[in-house]
Motif scaffolding. Sequence first.
Motif, PDB file in Angstrom:
ATOM      1  N   ALA A 386       0.855  -1.402  -0.015  1.00 29.00           N
ATOM      2  CA  ALA A 386      -0.078  -0.056  -0.040  1.00 29.00           C
ATOM      3  C   ALA A 386       0.839   1.289  -0.063  1.00 29.00           C
ATOM      4  N   ASP A 387       2.217   1.261  -0.205  1.00 28.49           N
ATOM      5  CA  ASP A 387       3.106   2.346  -0.360  1.00 28.49           C
ATOM      6  C   ASP A 387       2.703   3.211  -1.198  1.00 28.49           C
ATOM      7  N   TYR A 388       2.994   4.631  -1.279  1.00 34.49           N
ATOM      8  CA  TYR A 388       2.678   5.782  -2.356  1.00 34.49           C
ATOM      9  C   TYR A 388       3.651   6.716  -2.030  1.00 34.49           C
ATOM     10  N   VAL A 389       3.769   7.715  -2.765  1.00 30.98           N
ATOM     11  CA  VAL A 389       4.659   8.923  -2.558  1.00 30.98           C
ATOM     12  C   VAL A 389       3.921  10.135  -2.297  1.00 30.98           C
ATOM     13  N   GLU A 390       4.095  10.721  -1.244  1.00 24.27           N
ATOM     14  CA  GLU A 390       3.584  12.058  -1.010  1.00 24.27           C
ATOM     15  C   GLU A 390       4.239  13.281  -1.635  1.00 24.27           C
ATOM     16  N   ASP A 391       3.955  13.905  -2.516  1.00 26.70           N
ATOM     17  CA  ASP A 391       4.717  14.948  -2.939  1.00 26.70           C
ATOM     18  C   ASP A 391       5.119  16.189  -1.696  1.00 26.70           C
ATOM     19  N   ALA A 392       6.155  16.853  -1.754  1.00 26.45           N
ATOM     20  CA  ALA A 392       6.741  17.636  -0.774  1.00 26.45           C
ATOM     21  C   ALA A 392       7.934  18.393  -1.220  1.00 26.45           C
ATOM     22  N   ASP A 393       8.221  19.650  -1.106  1.00 24.78           N
ATOM     23  CA  ASP A 393       9.278  20.357  -1.146  1.00 24.78           C
ATOM     24  C   ASP A 393      10.100  20.596  -0.020  1.00 24.78           C
TER      25      ASP A 393
END
Length: 477
Positions: A386-393
């Motif tokens: 269930a992994d995913y990538v959370e966008d972040a700066d």
Amino acid sequence: MASQKMLKFVKVERDMPAKRAPDLRRQDFGEIYGEYAKAKAEEQSSRCSQCGVPYCQSHCPLHNNIPDWLRLTAEGRLQEAYEVSQATNTFPEICGRICPQDRLCEGNCVIEQSGHGTVTIGSVEKYITDTAWENGWVKPVVPAVERAESVGIIGAGPGGLAAADMLRRQGFQVTVYDRYDRAGGLLTYGIPGFKLEKDVVVRRNDQLVQSGVEFVLNCNVGDDISFDAIRGKHDAVLIATGVYKTRELKAPGVGAEGTARAIDYLTASNRKSFGDDVAEFNSGELNAEGKRVVVIGGGDTAMDCVRTAIRQGATSVKCLYRRDRANMPGSQREVANAEEEGVEFVWLSAPKGFVGDPVTGVMVQKMRLGAPDATGRQMPEVIEGADYVEDADLVITALGFEPEDLPKLWGVDGLEVARWGTIKADYKTHATSLPGVYAAGDIVRGASLVVWAIRDGREAAESIMQYIAETGQVAAE
């Protein structure tokens, strides 16, 4: 007469001071809660049931005489209310602002348990002391007799300052050493202004200076002055450094550009509010403006970070926490305030690593709650696939604090520490393994609440007075 003023909780509902609208408070670092008017403070104080066994008082770490100063406030006797409040609490206006009352005094209010809504203890406490300052009732300490003995205090946070106040009241000469350029510790550089405006801290620091407490700032013990030199200069020493070492995340991409520690981020923001020139803020490194911000953690420090990022003009702010809302360690009131201001909470989510350098995202593992651990809290378990990538700066880690290795840092032999690095001290006297050396606050108990540090500092001051009295008697004999 007094009974007619109290027990109004059946007729009068709980009413907090007005809270500024979220769209307004997002624009500045001013405190979000207003002040009670005199009539409203009296009305809310009159809701107290004057319990025979006041659970609010017993669940306050300082055991403040809450029913007494609520009754005095209801009767309009504010100066007396302040005197009662100040008798057990060195900084009531600070505790009134930042204590998690929902977990302490208010959370144990008897009328809350009966469904009438708790007495607004924290707001009344804040009102009493702010009124005392406005009316000149808070004055510098003038001890009845000046004493020759001196005490050195390492750390100008709430524990060290509480001890300094207690010792000066008894006439001891007090010197406080601190690594920062301003006194106050986390009160000054850790807690944002929207929870604790900095002039509230500054006026207490000024009061201590006017009371004769000497501050040696920008002073790193071990570098600028040795611990042995401090011991040699004073009749007793109190270690009240707090815990500042950040608990690090072990994951791929740690240390990438665009990742920051909570303490660095909050310190930069608070320095900016003082008008300091902060290079890391000016460069954008520790400035959330125009960025997608992700904060990792679920405690009060994480809440401070997300709400600071909102005020700095972040385009989005998300908070990742590995458990659910019900199991969050931070104040539920702070979570609600953050949500009102536009923070999104991503529950049951844990960081697996960081993408990019500079960072472009956080690899997130989805979690579920499994069997309870030794404390009774359910342990988070990874949901496979269930992994995913959370966008972040900008990613800010707020995973808690650990003690620095003070014996090594200061080159001290014989100062015993516990297995987790905190200083070993007697839980009643706060005495360490070294004669005449005491320790109080987070450096003994681990990262905890300001109110506990104040209690520890006051208790340690009493033990130091007794130690100096006893050693003076031995010397005289």
